[in-house]
Design a protein around this motif. Structure first.
Motif, PDB file in Angstrom:
ATOM      1  N   HIS A 166     157.893  29.614  52.829  1.00  0.00           N
ATOM      2  CA  HIS A 166     157.484  29.683  51.417  1.00  0.00           C
ATOM      3  C   HIS A 166     157.035  28.312  50.912  1.00  0.00           C
ATOM      4  O   HIS A 166     156.083  28.219  50.124  1.00  0.00           O
ATOM      5  CB  HIS A 166     158.630  30.220  50.565  1.00  0.00           C
TER       6      HIS A 166
ATOM      7  N   THR B 198     153.324  27.486  49.559  1.00  0.00           N
ATOM      8  CA  THR B 198     153.084  26.839  48.269  1.00  0.00           C
ATOM      9  C   THR B 198     152.145  25.647  48.418  1.00  0.00           C
ATOM     10  O   THR B 198     151.216  25.459  47.618  1.00  0.00           O
ATOM     11  CB  THR B 198     154.421  26.371  47.657  1.00  0.00           C
TER      12      THR B 198
ATOM     13  N   CYS C  74     148.533  26.955  49.329  1.00  0.00           N
ATOM     14  CA  CYS C  74     147.862  27.610  48.201  1.00  0.00           C
ATOM     15  C   CYS C  74     147.492  26.605  47.119  1.00  0.00           C
ATOM     16  O   CYS C  74     146.539  26.831  46.367  1.00  0.00           O
ATOM     17  CB  CYS C  74     148.753  28.708  47.626  1.00  0.00           C
TER      18      CYS C  74
ATOM     19  N   HIS D 255     151.242  41.281  48.376  1.00  0.00           N
ATOM     20  CA  HIS D 255     150.952  41.253  46.931  1.00  0.00           C
ATOM     21  C   HIS D 255     151.590  40.041  46.255  1.00  0.00           C
ATOM     22  O   HIS D 255     151.128  39.610  45.190  1.00  0.00           O
ATOM     23  CB  HIS D 255     151.418  42.545  46.267  1.00  0.00           C
ATOM     24  N   SER D 256     152.646  39.493  46.854  1.00  0.00           N
ATOM     25  CA  SER D 256     153.266  38.307  46.255  1.00  0.00           C
ATOM     26  C   SER D 256     152.349  37.089  46.341  1.00  0.00           C
ATOM     27  O   SER D 256     152.581  36.086  45.661  1.00  0.00           O
ATOM     28  CB  SER D 256     154.599  38.003  46.947  1.00  0.00           C
TER      29      SER D 256
ATOM     30  N   SER E  22     149.477  36.788  45.162  1.00  0.00           N
ATOM     31  CA  SER E  22     148.785  36.607  43.885  1.00  0.00           C
ATOM     32  C   SER E  22     149.573  35.738  42.918  1.00  0.00           C
ATOM     33  O   SER E  22     149.016  35.256  41.931  1.00  0.00           O
ATOM     34  CB  SER E  22     148.497  37.967  43.246  1.00  0.00           C
ATOM     35  N   SER E  23     150.872  35.527  43.175  1.00  0.00           N
ATOM     36  CA  SER E  23     151.658  34.632  42.323  1.00  0.00           C
ATOM     37  C   SER E  23     151.443  33.165  42.715  1.00  0.00           C
ATOM     38  O   SER E  23     151.830  32.271  41.973  1.00  0.00           O
ATOM     39  CB  SER E  23     153.147  34.980  42.415  1.00  0.00           C
ATOM     40  N   TYR E  24     150.850  32.924  43.885  1.00  0.00           N
ATOM     41  CA  TYR E  24     150.563  31.561  44.330  1.00  0.00           C
ATOM     42  C   TYR E  24     149.121  31.162  44.035  1.00  0.00           C
ATOM     43  O   TYR E  24     148.840  29.990  43.757  1.00  0.00           O
ATOM     44  CB  TYR E  24     150.777  31.437  45.847  1.00  0.00           C
TER      45      TYR E  24
ATOM     46  N   ASN F  12     144.987  32.695  42.781  1.00  0.00           N
ATOM     47  CA  ASN F  12     144.248  33.748  42.077  1.00  0.00           C
ATOM     48  C   ASN F  12     143.279  34.445  43.036  1.00  0.00           C
ATOM     49  O   ASN F  12     142.110  34.081  43.141  1.00  0.00           O
ATOM     50  CB  ASN F  12     143.486  33.137  40.893  1.00  0.00           C
TER      51      ASN F  12
END
Length: 1121
Positions: A699, A703, A706, A771-772, A774-776, A778
């Motif tokens: 993760h 991060t 991204c 789908h997670s 998209s939180s990192y 766009n």
């Protein structure tokens, strides 16, 4: 040619400013001055520098073309031309063309070599004009000082370096004599005489065989001017060439070091010198003192400046990736001159100093600049209003950073043998490039702020200071007075409304006039000597910088930060990217590498348009690597989540249930070495937050990766709009498709495959985890998932690879249905699935685990309506194959079947005809196979709930129930050929039903025809005949436009008569499955939408059916609990 260009421009075309008429009038009044204004030194310097750059790039391109085997001129690579080339090189420039092999191909040679010949002529013309201008400047005894007449001095030194670089590049073209000699031979053979320019061109080649020796001879007369210009760098170059420790102690580039002065404008007396490239100054010093070496040997100040530059590095850039080994070239030159032994010792000492100290010094500089640029960007991004007063800081930061990047690039490509090679490796280069791109982007984004600030500064401060300076001048000739007055009026006319109205500013005329004024006032005995009025250049240099902030911000950004030269160092650039991508903390900055590629299109020149080819390889490579790393991390996280999700599946709870049942028993001591299995969720228990799991690391890496996409949403490379996130989407789409297929675990050899429910559960875990993303960043993850899943409903994906639709279709056909055709697997209507037949051998798989309702529902969800349509099409292909074989059997027995159809109510004749009938068991076997396939297809259709396709043609694939299967109708209609008529097909269809009807009694002889109440069907799957007879008959008679009900009634009548004959053989023991076969009639009627129970009772006694059911159920043991 350059002569035409210079002739037009030197006569006044280049004078495009608003001051032209006044200047020309004043000039006419002062034509008697010995050093009048017609010399146009400023204009000539500007034009020759631009032209010289083009000629230099052209020479470099010719060198690269001739050395690359792929682009080398064909005549130079032609073996038949080798003797001619050797002869030309040996005799050049005096070549006897008679009998030369060039004569055979003179026209081709003339065409092929003309561009090279013209390029070499450009060098001669450029050299002539440079000679003339340098002699004029010497005659004028011009004054040069970089801190006073910056533009004039800079252009003068640039011209010297450009000319020297052109000559050096010319000397590096090994094939120049062959190119020119072949052209001249072809020209003389074609026109009868040599080219007029050939003697001078040949003489030039001969003169520059000893390049540096000839150049030093040429520049001997210019030593005074060159030395004075170079010595003006004594205050600028040492101040710029400081170690990182002094930068740090002085808090260079820091806006936070003096908070009280944060709003004060950053300005000095030498604005342009503050962001002048270090590499440019070092090139001036090294090459300048090489050309005028006597100054180094006699002048202590020159010697100190020269030694300082020699300690800065090993190589200087001439153009593109062509470098100059400064110590070797200098030592070789001085070694041939008497009295330079001390200088040779100085060179060796400087080279040793560079090898020992330079790498570490530049490494520390880059380390400092990374922090300084980050701080500067963060402050300016938070307060963009500071870009107005502190714009100079941005250009200084960009210039310093570019110098360090390019120093590392050219020394990495030519790295010396040293004990500390790590000094020439920078795995944090991404961060420096990233913040350079960020500052460039911020300046462009906030250009309105910068423009607004400096327009007000120019109009309300600079104009007033300049006016006061002019008023305080004791001597001001008319020409200079007109120019300076126009400066004031131009600046005073600026207003903030022009910025608000978004008017275009163009202050190039003012800057050009200032350069002219520098030239006018720098000549000897000028009426207004610039060196005596220092305040004027101080003010004007500041004004020049401010005007560039108004109308040429992009040009200044290009001048201070362009890195297009990296396109000529692809190996070094890729190595830097690779080194940075290995560092976890650098991953967030990786997008700087492809972003820098957007500058590559700016490195071209009009004189050599063919040099810049549209190539996106580097940019695409970087984006592919970033996308690959990001997608790998994303999918590793998805795989980990999928594994955790799999632990919660019901299939893994058996051990927990077993342990619960024996909980009261004494706990057994685990065996030595045995590891107790952890329960799902144990991975979330953590006593210490400092304990970092593999998922935490992934993760964190995600991060970081991204974050790099935040640099820019898109950028332009060679007129191509590049969107970085699309590369990520593409990679994820490809990898996700591969993973889904891999999760199916299909093995064609062993016919193994994952259960659809397991695959669906894993796929849901993957999609939920994807789908997670998209939180990192766009990105449209929904579109990605839809594209991937939609492709899996087709036989092949976008890459032409088999999808799960194809894999499951192949498996059900080749494994499950093939075994069902051989009665190793039974169709079980009771449980709506297929089950394994009890045999001695263990089956490869349990059929019910792949064909029950939940599995087929999962399959329908996985492959969707399109996938089921593909599955149906493959099933139909197998059915049509069986129908073709059935027709062949009917044709073989056609005469007998016709007689049986006409005499079905005559038992004795039927018995005799039946004995002559062949292939009855084969007919029933093939019809059973069709029935099994149709039963499986019906089960799959029942599981498809949501329909998005049309109703009739695709009703079967969409899961809608139809009395007549449209897919089967289409398949059978496609079987008809031109060789058979409709009547013949109709006859075959009728006789096929007769064949099936009269063959039904033979099923009683098969011991596997026993009806099982548990399964709701027969042990040899003959109960599937009901589906097959109804569906095939309906489809065939639909194609032939006949009455389906009438023909099925006839079939029922004949089948009843045939089965009633079984009742008369009560003594035969081999007819023990007679009752089970009787039930087929009832199943056929139950399955058919065209037949009814009344029809059945009219031809077959119901009492026989009732007794048959009682007999088959009698042996079934019922257990309760």
């Amino acid at each position: 040619m350059i002569s035409t260009l210079l002739l037009s421009l030197f006569t006044g075309v280049f004078f495009f400013t608003q001051h032209e008429e006044v200047a020309e009038t004043t000039h006419n009044n002062r034509a008697s001055d010995t050093m009048d204004y017609q010399q146009k030194l400023a204009e000539k310097l500007s034009i020759l520098n631009e032209r010289g750059n083009g000629v230099l790039i052209r020479m470099n391109y010719i060198k690269k073309t001739c050395t690359d085997p792929k682009t080398r001129p064909s005549f130079l690579a032609d073996k038949s031309m080798e003797p001619a080339i050797k002869y030309i090189n040996k005799k050049f420039p005096s070549i006897d063309f008679r009998g030369n092999i060039v004569s055979r191909k003179k026209s081709e040679v003339l065409v092929a070599m003309s561009s090279y010949y013209d390029s070499f002529l450009d060098v001669i013309e450029f050299r002539d004009h440079v000679y003339e201008l340098l002699n004029t400047i010497d005659a004028c005894q011009c004054f040069f000082d970089i801190s006073i007449n910056f533009d004039f001095t800079k252009n003068y030194l640039d011209l010297i370096i450009t000319y020297t670089s052109v000559i050096i590049m010319l000397s590096r073209i090994d094939d120049k004599k062959a190119l020119v000699g072949m052209f001249n031979c072809a020209h003389e053979m074609t026109n009868g005489s040599s080219d007029p320019s050939y003697p001078r061109l040949g003489q030039m080649f001969v003169e520059y065989e000893h390049t540096w020796k000839k150049l030093t001879e040429e520049f001997g007369p210019h030593t005074r001017s060159v030395t004075s210009a170079l010595l003006s760098l004594r205050m600028v170059y040492p101040r710029r060439n400081l170690p990182a420790e002094q930068w740090r102690s002085a808090q260079l580039l820091s806006l936070l070091s003096a908070p009280a002065a944060m709003l004060d404008p950053a300005c000095c007396n030498t604005m342009a010198c503050e962001y002048l490239s270090m590499e440019v100054m070092e090139r001036w010093i090294i090459i300048g003192f090489l050309l005028c070496h006597s100054s180094v040997n006699t002048n202590q100040a020159s010697q100190e400046l020269w030694k300082m530059a020699l300690r800065s590095g090993l190589y200087l850039t001439l153009t593109r990736d062509e470098v100059l080994n400064i110590h070797k070239v200098t030592e070789d030159l001085f070694d041939s001159i008497k009295g330079y032994n001390k200088r040779i010792a100085d060179i060796k000492e400087c080279r040793e100093h560079v090898i020992v100290n330079c790498g570490a010094m530049h490494r520390e500089r880059r380390q400092f600049l990374r922090g300084a640029l980050k701080e500067l960007f963060n402050v300016l991004e938070d307060e963009p209003g500071l870009l107005g007063p502190k714009a100079l800081f941005v250009f200084m930061a960009l210039s310093f950073s570019r110098d360090e990047v390019l120093w590392l690039v050219r020394h990495s490509e030519n790295m010396p043998k040293i004990k500390t090679p790590e000094d020439y490796i920078d795995n944090q280069m991404a961060e420096l490039l990233f913040y350079m791109e960020k500052l460039r982007g911020l300046m462009r984004k906030c250009s309105y702020v910068v423009q607004r600030y400096h327009v007000q500064y120019l109009a309300q401060f600079d104009a007033l200071v300049l006016n006061d300076t002019i008023q305080n001048m004791y001597v001001c000739p008319e020409e200079e007075s007109v120019l300076m007055s126009s400066f004031v009026s131009t600046l005073s006319a600026l207003s903030i409304k022009q910025v608000e109205n978004k008017e275009e500013f163009d202050l190039r005329a003012l800057r050009l006039d200032w350069m002219r004024l520098q030239a006018y006032t720098s000549v000897n005995k000028a009426p207004l000597p610039i060196k005596d009025y220092i305040d004027l250049p101080k003010v004007m240099n500041l004004i020049q910088f401010h005007t560039r902030m108004v109308d040429s911000l992009d040009e200044l950004l290009f001048e201070t930060s362009e890195l297009s030269i990296l396109s000529f160092y692809p190996r070094v650039f890729e190595k830097m990217f690779s080194q940075s991508s290995e560092e976890m903390t650098m991953k967030r900055y990786l997008m700087a590498f492809p972003s820098v590629c957007s500058q590559f299109s700016q490195c071209g020149h009009p004189l050599c348009p063919e040099e810049v080819s549209v190539h996106l390889r580097l940019c695409v490579t970087f984006l592919e690597q970033i996308a690959k790393q990001t997608s790998t991390v994303v999918l590793e996280i998805c795989a980990e989540q999928c594994n955790l999700n799999d632990q919660l599946q019901p299939k893994h709870c058996a051990e927990a249930i077993s342990a619960a049942r024996h909980r009261k028993q004494k706990k057994q001591v685990p065996k030595k070495g045995e590891v107790l299995k952890e329960k799902p969720g144990a991975e979330s228990l953590r006593k210490d937050r400092s304990v970092v799991t593999n998922v935490d690391k992934m993760h964190l890496m995600l991060t970081e990766l991204c974050s790099c996409y935040s640099l820019c949403t898109d950028f332009i490379v060679f007129d191509h709009i590049v969107v970085p996130t699309e590369f990520l989407i593409s990679h994820l789409e490809t990898r996700l498709s591969e993973i889904i297929v891999r999760m199916a675990n299909y093995n064609q050899t062993t016919q193994e495959i994952a259960r659809p429910t397991d695959l669906l559960a894993g796929l849901r875990a993957y999609t939920a985890s994807v789908h997670s993303l998209s939180s990192y960043i766009n990105v449209d993850v929904t579109r990605l998932v839809k594209n991937v899943l939609l492709q899996q409903t087709q036989p092949l994906d976008s890459r032409g690879v088999q999808t799960i639709t194809t894999l499951y279709t192949n498996w059900f056909l080749e494994s499950l249905l093939r075994q069902a055709s051989n009665a190793l697997i039974l169709h079980c209507p009771t449980m709506h699935c297929f089950v394994n037949q009890a045999t001695e051998n263990d089956p490869n798989f349990r059929a019910e685990e792949f064909s029950d309702v939940s599995e087929l529902q999962a399959l329908a969800e996985l492959i969707g309506p399109y996938g089921l349509k593909f599955l149906s099409e493959n099933l139909m292909w197998h059915i049509t194959s069986q129908v073709s074989e059935l027709k062949k059997l009917v044709i073989e027995n056609m005469d007998i079947l016709v007689q049986m159809k006409n005499n079905f109510d005559k038992p004795e004749e039927m018995a005799n005809l039946k004995k002559r009938l062949t292939g009855g068991e084969n007919v029933l076997k093939r019809m059973t196979i069709i029935g099994v396939i149709l039963s499986f297809r019906a089960m799959a259709q029942d599981c498809l709930k949501q329909v998005t396709l049309s109703v009739f043609e695709l009703a079967s694939a969409a899961g809608l129930a139809c009395n007549i299967d449209p897919a089967l109708v289409t398949a059978i209609s496609s079987m008809q050929t031109d060789n058979t008529s409709v009547d013949e097909e109709y006859k075959l269809s009728c006789l096929l039903l007769v064949f099936i009807a009269v063959s039904l009694p033979t099923l009683a002889l098969d011991p596997n025809s026993f009806y099982s109440r548990e399964h709701g069907g027969h042990n040899n799957n003959v109960h599937c005949l009901a589906v097959a007879i109804n569906q095939v008959a309906a489809a065939m008679f639909t194609v032939q436009a006949k009455n389906i009900e009438q023909h099925l009634k006839e079939f029922l009548l004949m089948a009843s008569n045939a089965l009633l004959q079984l009742g008369q053989n009560t003594e035969r023991m081999d007819l023990k499955n007679r009752e089970s076969v009787y039930l087929l009639l009832h199943m056929i009627v139950e399955e058919s939408p065209f037949l009814s129970q009344d029809m059945l009772e009219s031809c077959f006694p119901y009492v026989l059916l009732r007794n048959a059911y009682r007999e088959v159920y009698k042996s079934f043991v019922i257990t309760l609990g």
